[in-house]
Structure formats: C-alpha cells, structure tokens
Design a protein around this motif. Structure first.
Motif, PDB file in Angstrom:
ATOM      1  N   LYS A  51       0.812  -1.210   0.000  1.00 40.55           N
ATOM      2  CA  LYS A  51       0.000   0.000   0.000  1.00 40.55           C
ATOM      3  C   LYS A  51       0.845   1.260   0.000  1.00 40.55           C
ATOM      4  N   ALA A 101       0.377   5.397  -4.137  1.00 43.11           N
ATOM      5  CA  ALA A 101       0.396   6.750  -4.707  1.00 43.11           C
ATOM      6  C   ALA A 101       1.433   6.884  -5.808  1.00 43.11           C
ATOM      7  N   THR A 110      -5.131   5.439  -5.541  1.00 50.26           N
ATOM      8  CA  THR A 110      -5.533   6.173  -4.332  1.00 50.26           C
ATOM      9  C   THR A 110      -4.910   5.536  -3.098  1.00 50.26           C
ATOM     10  N   SER A 111      -4.434   6.360  -2.179  1.00 50.71           N
ATOM     11  CA  SER A 111      -3.800   5.857  -0.962  1.00 50.71           C
ATOM     12  C   SER A 111      -4.725   4.901  -0.216  1.00 50.71           C
ATOM     13  N   ASP A 112      -4.130   3.905   0.418  1.00 53.91           N
ATOM     14  CA  ASP A 112      -4.849   2.864   1.158  1.00 53.91           C
ATOM     15  C   ASP A 112      -5.690   1.972   0.251  1.00 53.91           C
TER      16      ASP A 112
END
Length: 374
Positions: free
Chosen positions: A270, A274, A279-281
């Motif tokens: 994860k 980015a 998208t983060s997470d």
C-alpha cells in the motif's frame, strides 16, 4: 529332322513344369471337363502346386492377379512335311521388375511452433534520475529469456504467446547500504488471439500482463521503490491486428489497434499505491481506454544485424502511458552478440519521484556476451 506335331505339343506341355510357375486357368478347366483317365500328368502336377504352394505362383505386377497364359486347346493343323511354320507355344509373359515400393506416412498437421532467445551479458547502464523503477549508472550483468509458443493453422486462426523475462544486477562502490541492486527487472506475458477478417487484417483479442522479480532500490537507500506485484498491470484489449511482412521478409511484425481496452493495476504494498497512480490505502485501480501496440523486427542489411522495436500506448483520455523499447543486436557468431537497448517512457498518471523531475523517463544500456536462439 522333322518332329511330328504330337511330339512338339508334348514338349511344349512339359516345358510348363520347368518354366517359372504362373497360374494357367486352362489347367483347372481341363481337369474339370475331362475324366481322370484323360487328365494329363502335367496338369495334375500344376494343379497340386497351385493348391499346396500358392506363394510360388508369380503374380501380375499391375493388377496383382495371376497371369493367364494362352494355350491352345488342340494342336493346330500342320502338315508333317511343312517345316517352315512355327508352332505357337503357350504365351510366355516376361515378368517386369516390380517398381520399388514407396512408403507413405500420413502425419497429423502440426500448427504449433516454439522459439526461444537467451542472453547472458555484461553491460554499461545509464538511467535517468527520475526513472520510475529507480536505478543508477553502472556496469552490470544481465540475463534475458524470451519464449514464444505460437499457433497458426495457415487458414484463419492465430494464437501467439510470448513470455519475456529480464533480470539484471549491478553493484556500486558508492553504495554502502546495498550489496547489489537491480538494473533491469521485468516479467511480461503477451497473448494474442486472432481470427482473419481480410488478407492481413485480423480481429484480435490481446492480453498483456507484467510485473517484476525483485525490489527496486537506490544507492545508499533502503526504501523500496517497486517490488514483485507492486505494481502488477493487466491490460485486455479488443480490436484489429495488421500483420506486417515484406516480400523479402526483412521487416515483419504486428500492429495492434484496440479502441476498447480494460486496464487493471494492482499494488501489493500500500505504501507504493500513490507512486503508481492508485488512491492511498487502496490496492487496485481499474479504468477503460484505448490501446496501441506495435511490435516489429527489421534486418536491414544482413541477418546478423537486427532492430527489434516495441511501441506501447494506453490512454483513458485523461492520462497517457507511452513506452518505446528499441533493441539493436549485432551477432558476432552463433553464441556471441552485442546489444544496444534504448527505452524512453512517458507516464502522466504518476507524480515524479522527486520534485523538479520531468515526466519523460529514459533508460539505456549497452551489453556484450553470450546469446543463443532456437
């Protein structure tokens, strides 16, 4: 001295016992139509040979049936004093030499072909500072394997499979943190199913999947910039293929044009989401767009010199990814070759690794070493 007709006929009849054994239907005819007292000894001997030893009877070459001799039933009318006429004996067939039997084999058509290219080379490597998998200028060792297993029924269907694996290592005295790092790292599969539409145009379904073997590192930095399945990209496209092949076969390849393409990107780590436009997470990203792939091989002068190029472009009309790989190979002999690899890349779906870097990336290496093709 003049022989009587009866003595001459008797000699002709006895001659059949000492000549090559050939089937005479008149023998069985005479035995069936005459009483046992009237049957000649020669006819009975021949009939016994026909029954007990049929393998000795010579066969007709063309039809495979027994040759029929033409023996007159009664001696011809001939004057005892006429010595100028010749008695027509039984027709003697001169056996022709049978032609040599040819062996014919019916084999099942084989539509699959296998090809492989193998390289183990040393190289001088140059990587731009903003290369998306990181890297440094150095001397290194590179191993490359390209396998192809293709189906072509020479009618309307083609099914091409290509697996490319490249892994290179390099060391640097300036790096006091990592003993070695990867300079080239790729696992890529390309599968293409084609059905002929018209001449060299085919309806096509293409599957493209790629990732890398190991972690991507930088000098004096333990941070992981990329890894196995981080990222992993799967692209499925539907369109048309045009197969290129000149008359002299110096230039050949395929152009894939796909107005509809589905792109799936996965990141196992994860922390790297980015950096790969996710998208983060989140682990995945899916989108639709258009895709173009061009794969060509050109041997301009001699077969020992070749240029292989691969152009790949995918766009969602909001972002664009373009890759252009060029490999110029010169074979010294069957087992030695030198390669020049040039690889510009553009991707505006991700942010630059460091502020101030452009989105245009570039990789180059020059190598020399072992090569083998089959």
């Amino acid at each position: 001295m003049t022989l009587c007709v009866t003595e001459m006929w008797a000699q002709a009849s006895q001659f059949r016992l000492f000549s090559p054994l050939r089937y005479d239907p008149n023998v069985t005819k005479e035995i069936m139509n005459r009483d046992s007292a009237e049957q000649s000894l020669e006819d009975r001997i021949l009939l016994d040979m026909y029954i007990k030893h049929p393998e000795l009877v010579e066969k007709d070459i063309e039809t495979g049936t027994a040759v029929i001799g033409e023996t007159p039933e009664t001696p011809p009318s001939l004057s005892l004093t006429d010595t100028t006429k010749v008695l027509p004996f039984a027709k003697m067939e001169v056996p022709m030499k049978a032609p040599k039997q040819q062996d014919f084999y019916i084999t099942k058509p084989h539509f699959w072909t296998f090809m492989g290219d193998y390289y183990l080379q040393f190289m001088q490597n140059h990587v731009s500072d903003n290369w998306y998998q990181s890297g440094n200028k150095s001397w290194a060792m590179l191993g490359t394997v390209t396998l192809q297993y293709n189906y072509d029924n020479a009618r309307k269907l083609k099914f091409n499979n290509k697996l490319e694996m490249r892994l290179g290592f390099h060391t640097s005295d300036a790096d006091t943190v990592n003993n070695f790092k990867t300079s080239e790292d790729l696992i890529r599969y390309t599968g293409r199913f084609d059905r002929q539409a018209h001449k060299q145009w085919y309806y096509a379904l293409q599957v493209l999947a790629y990732t890398q073997f190991m972690r991507g590192l930088k000098d004096n930095d333990k941070k992981t910039y990329s890894d196995f399945m981080s990222p992993f990209t799967l692209n499925v496209s539907l369109g048309m293929d045009y197969f290129v092949e000149t008359k002299d076969k110096k230039l050949k390849g395929v152009i894939h044009l796909a107005p509809l393409a589905f792109n799936f990107k996965y990141v196992d780590r994860k922390a790297l989401a980015a950096a790969n436009g996710i998208t983060s997470d989140h682990h995945t990203l899916e989108d639709f767009g258009s895709q173009t792939t061009v794969e060509l091989e050109w041997k301009p002068i001699i077969d020992l010199l070749s240029w292989k190029t691969r152009f790949y472009a995918y766009t969602t009309y909001h972002k664009l990814l373009v890759e252009w790989e060029n490999t110029i190979s010169l074979k010294v002999n069957r087992f030695l070759s030198t390669n020049l690899f040039l690889y510009p890349r553009f991707d505006d779906s991700v942010k630059p690794i460091e502020p101030g870097h452009t989105l245009l990336q570039f990789k180059e290496y020059f190598s020399f070493g072992f090569s083998y093709s089959m």
